[in-house]
Design a protein around this motif. Structure first.
Motif, PDB file in Angstrom:
ATOM      1  N   LEU A   1      -1.380   9.939   6.124  1.00  0.00           N
ATOM      2  CA  LEU A   1      -1.522   9.733   4.687  1.00  0.00           C
ATOM      3  C   LEU A   1      -0.354   8.938   4.133  1.00  0.00           C
ATOM      4  CD1 LEU A   1      -2.889  13.185   3.526  1.00  0.00           C
ATOM      5  CD2 LEU A   1      -4.123  11.036   3.733  1.00  0.00           C
ATOM      6  N   LEU A   2       0.837   9.198   4.655  1.00  0.00           N
ATOM      7  CA  LEU A   2       2.006   8.464   4.198  1.00  0.00           C
ATOM      8  C   LEU A   2       1.835   6.979   4.467  1.00  0.00           C
ATOM      9  CD1 LEU A   2       4.858   8.464   3.031  1.00  0.00           C
ATOM     10  CD2 LEU A   2       5.705   8.820   5.348  1.00  0.00           C
ATOM     11  N   GLY A   3       1.388   6.645   5.660  1.00  0.00           N
ATOM     12  CA  GLY A   3       1.184   5.247   6.007  1.00  0.00           C
ATOM     13  C   GLY A   3       0.060   4.602   5.232  1.00  0.00           C
ATOM     14  N   LEU A   4      -1.036   5.343   5.063  1.00  0.00           N
ATOM     15  CA  LEU A   4      -2.202   4.777   4.399  1.00  0.00           C
ATOM     16  C   LEU A   4      -1.976   4.533   2.908  1.00  0.00           C
ATOM     17  CD1 LEU A   4      -5.050   6.849   6.069  1.00  0.00           C
ATOM     18  CD2 LEU A   4      -4.459   4.470   6.491  1.00  0.00           C
ATOM     19  N   PHE A   5      -1.196   5.400   2.290  1.00  0.00           N
ATOM     20  CA  PHE A   5      -1.054   5.306   0.848  1.00  0.00           C
ATOM     21  C   PHE A   5       0.304   4.787   0.385  1.00  0.00           C
ATOM     22  CE2 PHE A   5      -4.326   8.585   1.507  1.00  0.00           C
ATOM     23  CZ  PHE A   5      -5.378   7.885   0.946  1.00  0.00           C
ATOM     24  N   SER A   6       1.173   4.426   1.324  1.00  0.00           N
ATOM     25  CA  SER A   6       2.466   3.886   0.900  1.00  0.00           C
ATOM     26  C   SER A   6       2.282   2.541   0.198  1.00  0.00           C
ATOM     27  CB  SER A   6       3.406   3.756   2.088  1.00  0.00           C
ATOM     28  OG  SER A   6       2.873   2.845   3.036  1.00  0.00           O
ATOM     29  N   GLY A   7       1.316   1.766   0.658  1.00  0.00           N
ATOM     30  CA  GLY A   7       1.021   0.494   0.005  1.00  0.00           C
ATOM     31  C   GLY A   7       0.506   0.689  -1.407  1.00  0.00           C
ATOM     32  N   LEU A   8      -0.238   1.751  -1.626  1.00  0.00           N
ATOM     33  CA  LEU A   8      -0.757   2.056  -2.953  1.00  0.00           C
ATOM     34  C   LEU A   8       0.379   2.320  -3.929  1.00  0.00           C
ATOM     35  CD1 LEU A   8      -3.196   2.567  -4.787  1.00  0.00           C
ATOM     36  CD2 LEU A   8      -3.150   4.941  -4.026  1.00  0.00           C
ATOM     37  N   ALA A   9       1.383   3.067  -3.483  1.00  0.00           N
ATOM     38  CA  ALA A   9       2.511   3.377  -4.357  1.00  0.00           C
ATOM     39  C   ALA A   9       3.254   2.105  -4.751  1.00  0.00           C
ATOM     40  CB  ALA A   9       3.455   4.355  -3.667  1.00  0.00           C
ATOM     41  N   LEU A  10       3.418   1.190  -3.795  1.00  0.00           N
ATOM     42  CA  LEU A  10       4.105  -0.063  -4.091  1.00  0.00           C
ATOM     43  C   LEU A  10       3.293  -0.889  -5.084  1.00  0.00           C
ATOM     44  CD1 LEU A  10       6.382  -2.073  -3.566  1.00  0.00           C
ATOM     45  CD2 LEU A  10       5.033  -2.961  -1.673  1.00  0.00           C
ATOM     46  N   THR A  11       1.999  -0.915  -4.900  1.00  0.00           N
ATOM     47  CA  THR A  11       1.136  -1.693  -5.786  1.00  0.00           C
ATOM     48  C   THR A  11       1.174  -1.159  -7.214  1.00  0.00           C
ATOM     49  OG1 THR A  11      -0.309  -2.198  -3.931  1.00  0.00           O
ATOM     50  CG2 THR A  11      -1.206  -2.524  -6.129  1.00  0.00           C
ATOM     51  N   LEU A  12       1.253   0.148  -7.359  1.00  0.00           N
ATOM     52  CA  LEU A  12       1.217   0.737  -8.690  1.00  0.00           C
ATOM     53  C   LEU A  12       2.575   0.760  -9.380  1.00  0.00           C
ATOM     54  CD1 LEU A  12      -1.219   3.711  -8.085  1.00  0.00           C
ATOM     55  CD2 LEU A  12      -1.705   1.491  -9.100  1.00  0.00           C
ATOM     56  N   SER A  13       3.647   0.561  -8.626  1.00  0.00           N
ATOM     57  CA  SER A  13       4.962   0.558  -9.263  1.00  0.00           C
ATOM     58  C   SER A  13       5.119  -0.699 -10.126  1.00  0.00           C
ATOM     59  CB  SER A  13       6.063   0.631  -8.209  1.00  0.00           C
ATOM     60  OG  SER A  13       6.109  -0.586  -7.488  1.00  0.00           O
ATOM     61  N   ALA A  14       6.017  -0.651 -11.058  1.00  0.00           N
ATOM     62  CA  ALA A  14       6.190  -1.766 -11.995  1.00  0.00           C
ATOM     63  C   ALA A  14       6.594  -3.048 -11.280  1.00  0.00           C
ATOM     64  CB  ALA A  14       7.235  -1.398 -13.043  1.00  0.00           C
TER      65      ALA A  14
ATOM     66  N   SER B   1      -7.297  -2.816   7.784  1.00  0.00           N
ATOM     67  CA  SER B   1      -5.893  -2.540   8.101  1.00  0.00           C
ATOM     68  C   SER B   1      -5.653  -1.038   8.241  1.00  0.00           C
ATOM     69  CB  SER B   1      -4.966  -3.145   7.045  1.00  0.00           C
ATOM     70  OG  SER B   1      -5.107  -2.492   5.808  1.00  0.00           O
ATOM     71  N   LYS B   2      -6.336  -0.217   7.452  1.00  0.00           N
ATOM     72  CA  LYS B   2      -6.193   1.236   7.566  1.00  0.00           C
ATOM     73  C   LYS B   2      -6.798   1.741   8.869  1.00  0.00           C
ATOM     74  CE  LYS B   2      -5.979   2.055   2.618  1.00  0.00           C
ATOM     75  NZ  LYS B   2      -6.581   2.702   1.464  1.00  0.00           N
ATOM     76  N   VAL B   3      -7.962   1.201   9.248  1.00  0.00           N
ATOM     77  CA  VAL B   3      -8.594   1.585  10.512  1.00  0.00           C
ATOM     78  C   VAL B   3      -7.694   1.177  11.676  1.00  0.00           C
ATOM     79  CG1 VAL B   3     -10.555   1.143  12.044  1.00  0.00           C
ATOM     80  CG2 VAL B   3     -10.944   1.557   9.615  1.00  0.00           C
ATOM     81  N   ALA B   4      -7.104  -0.005  11.601  1.00  0.00           N
ATOM     82  CA  ALA B   4      -6.207  -0.461  12.659  1.00  0.00           C
ATOM     83  C   ALA B   4      -4.995   0.455  12.784  1.00  0.00           C
ATOM     84  CB  ALA B   4      -5.756  -1.891  12.389  1.00  0.00           C
ATOM     85  N   TYR B   5      -4.488   0.925  11.667  1.00  0.00           N
ATOM     86  CA  TYR B   5      -3.341   1.844  11.674  1.00  0.00           C
ATOM     87  C   TYR B   5      -3.707   3.162  12.357  1.00  0.00           C
ATOM     88  CZ  TYR B   5       0.459   4.778   9.975  1.00  0.00           C
ATOM     89  OH  TYR B   5       1.513   5.643   9.908  1.00  0.00           O
ATOM     90  N   VAL B   6      -4.875   3.698  12.035  1.00  0.00           N
ATOM     91  CA  VAL B   6      -5.329   4.946  12.651  1.00  0.00           C
ATOM     92  C   VAL B   6      -5.555   4.729  14.148  1.00  0.00           C
ATOM     93  CG1 VAL B   6      -7.194   6.648  12.729  1.00  0.00           C
ATOM     94  CG2 VAL B   6      -6.317   5.869  10.528  1.00  0.00           C
TER      95      VAL B   6
END
Length: 92
Positions: A7-20, A37-42
């Protein structure tokens, strides 16, 4: 939490995208590329021996979620996860 490292890997990009700061510099990806890219990570984690990732990848192949359905490959990943000690895979 069952899959904290995934979950950390999958959603770390989301946090960066939502930050200012990240919002100003983010390049939008098409949905299919993001899923790929998420499937490749898994899959990378599963190939490296993560029982959690093997279980998740097995379920993805058996159900056809995010990947083309391949029940034989899915069962193979589920067996590897069970052999690796994943309790849910052992129950499956």
């Amino acid at each position: 939490m069952r899959y904290p490292h995934l979950l950390l890997g999958l959603f770390s990009g989301l946090a960066l995208t939502l930050s200012a700061n990240g919002w100003a510099f983010s390049i939008p990806q098409p949905q299919q590329e993001l899923i790929a890219s998420k499937v490749a990570y898994v899959q990378l984690n599963a190939e490296e021996g993560s029982a959690d990732a093997q279980y998740l990848l097995g379920l993805m192949y058996v159900s056809g979620r995010f990947v083309k359905t391949d029940k034989a490959l899915g069962i193979s990943w589920l067996k590897q996860a069970a052999d690796g000690g994943d309790i849910n895979a052992q129950k499956t």
